[in-house]
Design a protein around this motif. Structure first.
Motif, mmCIF file in Angstrom:
data_model
loop_
_atom_site.group_PDB
_atom_site.id
_atom_site.type_symbol
_atom_site.label_atom_id
_atom_site.label_comp_id
_atom_site.label_asym_id
_atom_site.label_seq_id
_atom_site.Cartn_x
_atom_site.Cartn_y
_atom_site.Cartn_z
ATOM 1 N N ALA A 32 47.589 -41.778 -36.614
ATOM 2 C CA ALA A 32 48.162 -41.192 -37.841
ATOM 3 C C ALA A 32 49.632 -41.601 -37.895
ATOM 4 O O ALA A 32 49.953 -42.701 -38.338
ATOM 5 N N GLY A 33 50.533 -40.768 -37.373
ATOM 6 C CA GLY A 33 51.946 -41.157 -37.325
ATOM 7 C C GLY A 33 52.297 -41.937 -36.067
ATOM 8 O O GLY A 33 53.379 -42.522 -35.963
ATOM 9 N N SER A 55 46.740 -44.109 -41.741
ATOM 10 C CA SER A 55 47.961 -43.828 -42.516
ATOM 11 C C SER A 55 47.905 -44.270 -43.979
ATOM 12 O O SER A 55 48.585 -43.667 -44.806
ATOM 13 N N LYS A 61 47.576 -37.096 -48.225
ATOM 14 C CA LYS A 61 49.042 -36.925 -48.221
ATOM 15 C C LYS A 61 49.518 -35.874 -49.209
ATOM 16 O O LYS A 61 50.682 -35.807 -49.533
ATOM 17 N N LEU A 75 47.874 -35.982 -43.509
ATOM 18 C CA LEU A 75 48.876 -37.039 -43.316
ATOM 19 C C LEU A 75 50.263 -36.682 -43.851
ATOM 20 O O LEU A 75 51.148 -37.535 -43.873
ATOM 21 N N VAL A 76 50.445 -35.449 -44.264
ATOM 22 C CA VAL A 76 51.793 -35.017 -44.663
ATOM 23 C C VAL A 76 52.676 -35.045 -43.404
ATOM 24 O O VAL A 76 52.282 -34.545 -42.349
ATOM 25 N N THR A 77 53.844 -35.670 -43.523
ATOM 26 C CA THR A 77 54.705 -35.765 -42.330
ATOM 27 C C THR A 77 55.516 -34.474 -42.142
ATOM 28 O O THR A 77 55.695 -33.688 -43.077
ATOM 29 N N HIS A 78 56.034 -34.326 -40.939
ATOM 30 C CA HIS A 78 56.893 -33.169 -40.653
ATOM 31 C C HIS A 78 58.088 -33.166 -41.631
ATOM 32 O O HIS A 78 58.482 -32.132 -42.146
ATOM 33 N N GLU A 80 58.242 -34.401 -44.657
ATOM 34 C CA GLU A 80 57.821 -34.019 -46.014
ATOM 35 C C GLU A 80 57.680 -32.497 -46.112
ATOM 36 O O GLU A 80 57.987 -31.907 -47.146
ATOM 37 N N THR A 111 52.831 -36.567 -38.138
ATOM 38 C CA THR A 111 52.125 -35.840 -39.203
ATOM 39 C C THR A 111 51.689 -34.446 -38.751
ATOM 40 O O THR A 111 51.445 -34.194 -37.568
ATOM 41 N N TRP A 112 51.566 -33.606 -39.738
ATOM 42 C CA TRP A 112 51.072 -32.220 -39.578
ATOM 43 C C TRP A 112 49.673 -32.251 -38.972
ATOM 44 O O TRP A 112 49.389 -31.574 -37.998
#
Ligand SMILES: Cc1cc2nc3c(=O)[nH]c(=O)nc-3n(C[C@H](O)[C@H](O)[C@H](O)COP(=O)(O)OP(=O)(O)OC[C@H]3O[C@@H](n4cnc5c(N)ncnc54)[C@H](O)[C@@H]3O)c2cc1C
Length: 286
Positions: A32-33, A55, A61, A75-78, A80, A111-112
């Motif tokens: 993922a990240g 990704s 996302k 896939l939402v990042t920390h 974001e 990512t979360w």
């Protein structure tokens, strides 16, 4: 050290990723990240034959509210989450917790969903997911299934996800007007993994807290929900003696695992400090 050789496949849909997981079984690993996977490869702690890079999957996302539910895609990042006004409004516990996760460069990539799926017992997101009564949404060859956060983390780095399932989304009940939340962690330096931490949530009615959830991290092999301390606080007017009783209940139910730097007794002491701070913060109505 350098990573061992592996094949790399970049996918653009959840179904493609699941098909690869089915084909390769334990030899495949989701990327993922990459903030955990790449480190474990470089240290030769894992040796997958194929990395499945999810990704590009745009559908994972999204941050969105539907009815009374906040959806935060895997896939939402920390970062974001940190920047999101929607999250600040509907799940402020996440906004409070996110600055404690690593450093900005890692938050930009990590990512979360990657953090939840990896299930590091010292990570912030698993404890927050349980405190917020979240539901994790997994997709596999048989379709989609929903797993309550308090049933998702089974053991050290072990979750209820099957080998051919992907975490795709997380559903969080949006904040009610009565909801109060608190987050705190004690770490050697800001950005380090916590020595002990707490994610807490409750409904506040006047001087009373109802349905409190006290979820500790970095103290056990999974997030630890202090159900006895919760029962002490639930529905009572918060006096010093109730707080003392909750601390005693925590001492009776939590036997922390020591780590390389902190003994079990140190972690227990820090957890009692965190519990007191969380109860005071909740009753002050943050
Ligand atoms: C120096 C450093 C400090 C850090 N400090 C912290 C910290 O203080 N707190 C904290 O919480 N984290 C910390 N992290 C970890 C960071 O938060 C990672 O981003 C996170 O653990 C994993 O997210 P990722 O997207 O990078 O996942 P990846 O590294 O890509 O994957 C992690 C694992 O999850 C699996 N996976 C990923 N996504 C999915 C999915 N959607 N479905 C199923 N399986 C999936 C992968 O196969 C892998 O096993 C730190 C990392 C570093 C390098």
């Amino acid at each position: 050290m350098k990573a061992p050789a592996f094949d790399y496949v970049r996918v653009s849909s959840v179904n493609e990723a699941i098909a690869l997981l089915q084909t390769h079984g334990d030899d495949a690993k989701i990327l993922a990240g990459g903030q955990t996977v790449m480190a474990t490869l470089n240290m030769r702690l894992s040796n997958p034959a194929v990395l499945v890079d999810i990704s590009p999957i745009a559908a994972l996302k999204r941050i969105a509210v539907q009815g009374n539910t906040l959806h935060v895609g895997a896939l939402v990042t920390h970062s974001e989450i940190e920047a999101s006004g929607v999250i600040r409004e509907h799940a402020p516990l996440l906004s409070m917790a996110v600055p404690h996760i690593a450093h900005k460069a890692i938050r930009n990539m990590g990512t979360w969903g990657g953090s939840l799926a990896y299930a590091d017992p010292a990570a912030e997101w698993p404890a927050c997911a349980i405190a917020l009564n979240a539901t994790l949404v997994a997709q596999g060859p048989q379709g989609v299934r929903k797993i309550p956060a308090n049933q998702f983390f089974l053991d050290l780095y072990t979750t209820a996800l099957a080998a051919d399932e992907l975490l795709i989304d997380v559903e969080i009940p949006i904040r009610t007007p009565q909801q109060v939340v608190a987050f705190n962690e004690l770490a050697r330096r800001h950005g380090d993994y916590a020595i002990a931490g707490i994610a807490a949530c409750a409904q506040r009615e006047g001087e009373v807290l109802r349905d409190p959830r006290f979820v500790f991290f970095a103290v056990a092999s999974t997030p630890f929900q202090a159900t006895k301390a919760q029962a002490v606080v639930n529905g009572k007017v918060l006096t010093n003696s109730v707080v003392d009783e909750a601390v005693n209940a925590l001492r009776g139910e939590l036997e922390p695992l020591a780590d390389l730097t902190s003994s079990s007794a140190t972690k227990l002491h820090l957890s009692t400090v965190l519990l007191q701070r969380a109860i005071h913060a909740l009753s002050a109505g943050h």
